[in-house]
Scaffold this motif. Structure first.
Motif, PDB file in Angstrom:
ATOM      1  N   VAL A   1       0.826  -1.205   0.000  1.00 30.10           N
ATOM      2  CA  VAL A   1       0.000   0.000   0.000  1.00 30.10           C
ATOM      3  C   VAL A   1       0.865   1.262   0.000  1.00 30.10           C
ATOM      4  O   VAL A   1       0.447   2.313  -0.481  1.00 30.10           O
ATOM      5  CB  VAL A   1      -0.965  -0.001   1.206  1.00 30.10           C
ATOM      6  CG1 VAL A   1      -1.860   1.231   1.202  1.00 30.10           C
ATOM      7  CG2 VAL A   1      -1.823  -1.261   1.182  1.00 30.10           C
ATOM      8  N   SER A   2       2.095   1.155   0.502  1.00 28.24           N
ATOM      9  CA  SER A   2       2.969   2.329   0.552  1.00 28.24           C
ATOM     10  C   SER A   2       3.359   2.805  -0.841  1.00 28.24           C
ATOM     11  O   SER A   2       3.908   3.898  -0.999  1.00 28.24           O
ATOM     12  CB  SER A   2       4.239   2.030   1.353  1.00 28.24           C
ATOM     13  OG  SER A   2       5.064   1.092   0.678  1.00 28.24           O
ATOM     14  N   ALA A   3       3.077   2.003  -1.883  1.00 30.05           N
ATOM     15  CA  ALA A   3       3.366   2.424  -3.253  1.00 30.05           C
ATOM     16  C   ALA A   3       2.568   3.669  -3.639  1.00 30.05           C
ATOM     17  O   ALA A   3       2.902   4.346  -4.617  1.00 30.05           O
ATOM     18  CB  ALA A   3       3.061   1.294  -4.227  1.00 30.05           C
ATOM     19  N   ALA A   4       1.534   4.001  -2.865  1.00 26.88           N
ATOM     20  CA  ALA A   4       0.749   5.211  -3.141  1.00 26.88           C
ATOM     21  C   ALA A   4       1.504   6.490  -2.790  1.00 26.88           C
ATOM     22  O   ALA A   4       1.038   7.589  -3.096  1.00 26.88           O
ATOM     23  CB  ALA A   4      -0.562   5.160  -2.363  1.00 26.88           C
ATOM     24  N   ASP A   5       2.655   6.353  -2.135  1.00 30.50           N
ATOM     25  CA  ASP A   5       3.519   7.497  -1.818  1.00 30.50           C
ATOM     26  C   ASP A   5       2.761   8.562  -1.035  1.00 30.50           C
ATOM     27  O   ASP A   5       2.085   8.258  -0.071  1.00 30.50           O
ATOM     28  CB  ASP A   5       4.145   8.069  -3.102  1.00 30.50           C
ATOM     29  CG  ASP A   5       5.019   7.066  -3.812  1.00 30.50           C
ATOM     30  OD1 ASP A   5       5.763   6.345  -3.139  1.00 30.50           O
ATOM     31  OD2 ASP A   5       4.948   6.977  -5.054  1.00 30.50           O
ATOM     32  N   ASP A   6       2.848   9.814  -1.462  1.00 31.16           N
ATOM     33  CA  ASP A   6       2.283  10.922  -0.693  1.00 31.16           C
ATOM     34  C   ASP A   6       0.760  10.948  -0.683  1.00 31.16           C
ATOM     35  O   ASP A   6       0.163  11.681   0.116  1.00 31.16           O
ATOM     36  CB  ASP A   6       2.815  12.259  -1.211  1.00 31.16           C
ATOM     37  CG  ASP A   6       4.192  12.589  -0.642  1.00 31.16           C
ATOM     38  OD1 ASP A   6       4.573  11.934   0.348  1.00 31.16           O
ATOM     39  OD2 ASP A   6       4.869  13.472  -1.190  1.00 31.16           O
ATOM     40  N   LEU A   7       0.110  10.185  -1.560  1.00 36.75           N
ATOM     41  CA  LEU A   7      -1.339  10.051  -1.451  1.00 36.75           C
ATOM     42  C   LEU A   7      -1.710   9.471  -0.089  1.00 36.75           C
ATOM     43  O   LEU A   7      -2.769   9.780   0.462  1.00 36.75           O
ATOM     44  CB  LEU A   7      -1.866   9.116  -2.549  1.00 36.75           C
ATOM     45  CG  LEU A   7      -1.871   9.657  -3.978  1.00 36.75           C
ATOM     46  CD1 LEU A   7      -2.157   8.535  -4.955  1.00 36.75           C
ATOM     47  CD2 LEU A   7      -2.911  10.767  -4.114  1.00 36.75           C
ATOM     48  N   LEU A   8      -0.830   8.646   0.440  1.00 32.81           N
ATOM     49  CA  LEU A   8      -1.056   8.012   1.738  1.00 32.81           C
ATOM     50  C   LEU A   8      -0.237   8.658   2.842  1.00 32.81           C
ATOM     51  O   LEU A   8      -0.763   8.993   3.915  1.00 32.81           O
ATOM     52  CB  LEU A   8      -0.695   6.522   1.647  1.00 32.81           C
ATOM     53  CG  LEU A   8      -0.697   5.730   2.948  1.00 32.81           C
ATOM     54  CD1 LEU A   8      -2.130   5.406   3.342  1.00 32.81           C
ATOM     55  CD2 LEU A   8       0.122   4.446   2.798  1.00 32.81           C
ATOM     56  N   ILE A   9       1.057   8.848   2.597  1.00 30.64           N
ATOM     57  CA  ILE A   9       1.959   9.287   3.658  1.00 30.64           C
ATOM     58  C   ILE A   9       1.738  10.755   4.012  1.00 30.64           C
ATOM     59  O   ILE A   9       1.890  11.153   5.176  1.00 30.64           O
ATOM     60  CB  ILE A   9       3.420   9.013   3.247  1.00 30.64           C
ATOM     61  CG1 ILE A   9       3.621   7.497   3.144  1.00 30.64           C
ATOM     62  CG2 ILE A   9       4.395   9.598   4.261  1.00 30.64           C
ATOM     63  CD1 ILE A   9       4.999   7.068   2.732  1.00 30.64           C
ATOM     64  N   GLY A  10       1.338  11.575   3.053  1.00 30.22           N
ATOM     65  CA  GLY A  10       1.025  12.976   3.359  1.00 30.22           C
ATOM     66  C   GLY A  10      -0.073  13.103   4.401  1.00 30.22           C
ATOM     67  O   GLY A  10       0.117  13.744   5.449  1.00 30.22           O
ATOM     68  N   PRO A  11      -1.271  12.503   4.170  1.00 29.98           N
ATOM     69  CA  PRO A  11      -2.324  12.537   5.194  1.00 29.98           C
ATOM     70  C   PRO A  11      -1.900  11.895   6.510  1.00 29.98           C
ATOM     71  O   PRO A  11      -2.327  12.335   7.586  1.00 29.98           O
ATOM     72  CB  PRO A  11      -3.469  11.747   4.540  1.00 29.98           C
ATOM     73  CG  PRO A  11      -3.237  11.882   3.081  1.00 29.98           C
ATOM     74  CD  PRO A  11      -1.749  11.906   2.910  1.00 29.98           C
ATOM     75  N   ALA A  12      -1.055  10.859   6.453  1.00 30.30           N
ATOM     76  CA  ALA A  12      -0.592  10.210   7.690  1.00 30.30           C
ATOM     77  C   ALA A  12       0.248  11.181   8.513  1.00 30.30           C
ATOM     78  O   ALA A  12       0.097  11.253   9.753  1.00 30.30           O
ATOM     79  CB  ALA A  12       0.216   8.963   7.353  1.00 30.30           C
ATOM     80  N   ARG A  13       1.128  11.932   7.877  1.00 27.95           N
ATOM     81  CA  ARG A  13       1.944  12.907   8.604  1.00 27.95           C
ATOM     82  C   ARG A  13       1.074  13.980   9.245  1.00 27.95           C
ATOM     83  O   ARG A  13       1.299  14.387  10.387  1.00 27.95           O
ATOM     84  CB  ARG A  13       2.955  13.548   7.653  1.00 27.95           C
ATOM     85  CG  ARG A  13       4.087  12.619   7.231  1.00 27.95           C
ATOM     86  CD  ARG A  13       5.023  13.330   6.286  1.00 27.95           C
ATOM     87  NE  ARG A  13       6.143  12.481   5.879  1.00 27.95           N
ATOM     88  CZ  ARG A  13       6.568  12.341   4.640  1.00 27.95           C
ATOM     89  NH1 ARG A  13       5.959  13.021   3.654  1.00 27.95           N
ATOM     90  NH2 ARG A  13       7.596  11.561   4.360  1.00 27.95           N
ATOM     91  N   ASP A  14       0.063  14.430   8.512  1.00 29.50           N
ATOM     92  CA  ASP A  14      -0.827  15.470   9.054  1.00 29.50           C
ATOM     93  C   ASP A  14      -1.573  14.955  10.288  1.00 29.50           C
ATOM     94  O   ASP A  14      -1.657  15.640  11.322  1.00 29.50           O
ATOM     95  CB  ASP A  14      -1.833  15.918   7.990  1.00 29.50           C
ATOM     96  CG  ASP A  14      -1.173  16.671   6.832  1.00 29.50           C
ATOM     97  OD1 ASP A  14      -0.045  17.172   7.018  1.00 29.50           O
ATOM     98  OD2 ASP A  14      -1.788  16.736   5.755  1.00 29.50           O
ATOM     99  N   ALA A  15      -2.131  13.743  10.188  1.00 31.24           N
ATOM    100  CA  ALA A  15      -2.871  13.174  11.322  1.00 31.24           C
ATOM    101  C   ALA A  15      -1.946  12.893  12.493  1.00 31.24           C
ATOM    102  O   ALA A  15      -2.330  13.079  13.663  1.00 31.24           O
ATOM    103  CB  ALA A  15      -3.584  11.893  10.878  1.00 31.24           C
ATOM    104  N   PHE A  16      -0.734  12.457  12.202  1.00 32.41           N
ATOM    105  CA  PHE A  16       0.244  12.203  13.263  1.00 32.41           C
ATOM    106  C   PHE A  16       0.510  13.471  14.071  1.00 32.41           C
ATOM    107  O   PHE A  16       0.512  13.446  15.316  1.00 32.41           O
ATOM    108  CB  PHE A  16       1.535  11.679  12.628  1.00 32.41           C
ATOM    109  CG  PHE A  16       2.695  11.570  13.570  1.00 32.41           C
ATOM    110  CD1 PHE A  16       2.712  10.615  14.576  1.00 32.41           C
ATOM    111  CD2 PHE A  16       3.782  12.425  13.457  1.00 32.41           C
ATOM    112  CE1 PHE A  16       3.790  10.506  15.446  1.00 32.41           C
ATOM    113  CE2 PHE A  16       4.863  12.320  14.315  1.00 32.41           C
ATOM    114  CZ  PHE A  16       4.865  11.366  15.314  1.00 32.41           C
TER     115      PHE A  16
END
Length: 389
Positions: free
Chosen positions: A298-313
């Protein structure tokens, strides 16, 4: 292959070595023998094996589908042995490391439970080492992937690292001061089964509201299929992409549409990413690492996933604004991480066996020279050399 098979009394030595490997990992990898080893990543659908050198470079890789036939232990063992023996025809293999998708005991000898295979208290290490006649190390696949990222990938230089693998579920691993933290019973890092929503979605583990039910490949696909099944207008592009065949909606299809800018698919990744960030904030409160490495398919989505994760973190981190924040980065080694890490961990075990084998070979050669001297000297027998203690 190594001549390790020639020495029948290897069992006790192996047990001693494996007990010491865990406490020596941090310094041992610097002095481990620079010899090729084989790493194997076993999943529910594929078995991937590769020869890896001391710098983490894959010299050769082979893969096959995980055999069916109820995926019995014997059938999977046969597949592993075939792959290793195939690679050993072209490479001098000194040890084999196994990264298994399941719970591995603290001694790294048994697979206690594997969700996709018929392994229950399976003595995998001993079964394979007896057949392959080289040292074998068994570990959880998330642990081996985390080790690879720490040694060669996104986690280099980090003393306190947590890896989160996002696939059909969520796996994870903890590295502290360069050592994998496996817990008392070997099953630390099962982050996906932290309960984040009491009474929430049912999880295959038997509980409700587990983290992986809200932030994983399964969660992403489940939400997309529910919208498509309801014939939601926002799912029109997705329904069209799969020709109305809802079971064909998969993670890669959703990722492709999200990259093309489809609003619903982007929103699905934002939802998954927010849950990911909340879980990471909880882990930060408990473990306080310096870095979170996000891997898995799922991490292949790059910032589509990790960007929102950083914000929520950042929004959910305990003591936010008054404490250092851990980095959240994408894994660098891709789907080969587990295989590379398993091979590198096996190299630690190979060293002591190489030393023991070398001493045995030297002793054998010394006695051969002595016997030859006796044969050549005729009736005059030379003085017997002093034996090593």
């Amino acid at each position: 292959m190594s001549t390790y098979r020639d020495f029948p009394h290897r069992g006790a030595a192996r047990a001693t070595v494996l007990k010491t490997v865990g406490t020596r990992e941090r310094r041992s990898h610097l002095t481990a023998p620079r010899v090729p080893t084989v790493g194997i990543d076993i999943g529910g659908t594929k078995v991937m094996a590769g020869v890896v050198d001391a710098d983490g470079v894959i010299l050769e890789k082979v893969r096959t589908e995980t055999p069916d036939k109820s995926k019995s232990p014997k059938v999977v063992e046969d597949t592993i042995c075939e792959l290793v023996l195939d690679l050993s025809d072209r490479h001098d293999v000194h040890a084999v490391g196994i990264g298994a998708a399941g719970w591995v005991d603290a001694d790294r000898s048994k697979v206690l439970f594997a969700p996709h295979l018929a392994w229950r208290n399976e003595p995998l290490r001993d079964a394979l080492s007896a057949r392959l006649a080289v040292p074998v190390l068994v570990d959880n696949d998330a642990n081996t992937a985390a080790w690879a990222e720490w040694r060669f990938g996104a986690g280099r230089g980090e003393d306190h690292l947590v890896m989160i693998t996002l696939g059909t579920g969520i796996g994870g691993a903890i590295l502290e001061d360069g050592r994998v933290k496996r817990g008392k019973y070997g099953v630390a890092g099962e982050f996906g089964h932290m309960q984040v929503v009491p009474g929430g979605h049912r999880c295959p583990c038997g509980n409700r509201g587990c983290w992986e039910q809200y932030s994983s490949g399964n969660a992403l696909v489940r939400e997309a299929r529910e919208l498509a099944a309801a014939d939601s207008p926002v799912a029109h592009s997705l329904i069209e992409r799969v020709g109305g065949n809802i079971p064909e909606i998969t993670g890669p299809v959703i990722t492709e549409l999200a990259r093309e800018g489809d609003a619903m698919c982007v929103e699905l990744f934002q939802d998954i990413g927010q849950w990911l960030g909340i879980g990471i904030a909880n882990l930060a409160a408990a473990l306080d690492p310096s870095c979170f490495v996000i891997g898995g398919g799922v991490s292949a989505a790059d910032d589509l996933l990790i960007g929102p994760a950083r914000d929520a973190f950042r929004r959910h981190l305990t003591g936010r604004g008054y404490r250092p924040e851990a980095r959240i980065v994408k894994a660098q080694l891709g789907p080969e991480a587990g295989m590379v890490g398993a091979a590198d961990l096996a190299r630690l075990v190979a060293r002591r066996f190489r030393r023991a084998n070398r001493r045995r070979v030297e002793r054998h050669e010394r006695y051969e020279r002595y016997a030859q001297a006796i044969r050549n000297s005729g009736p005059t027998r030379p003085t017997r050399p002093t034996q090593e203690p």
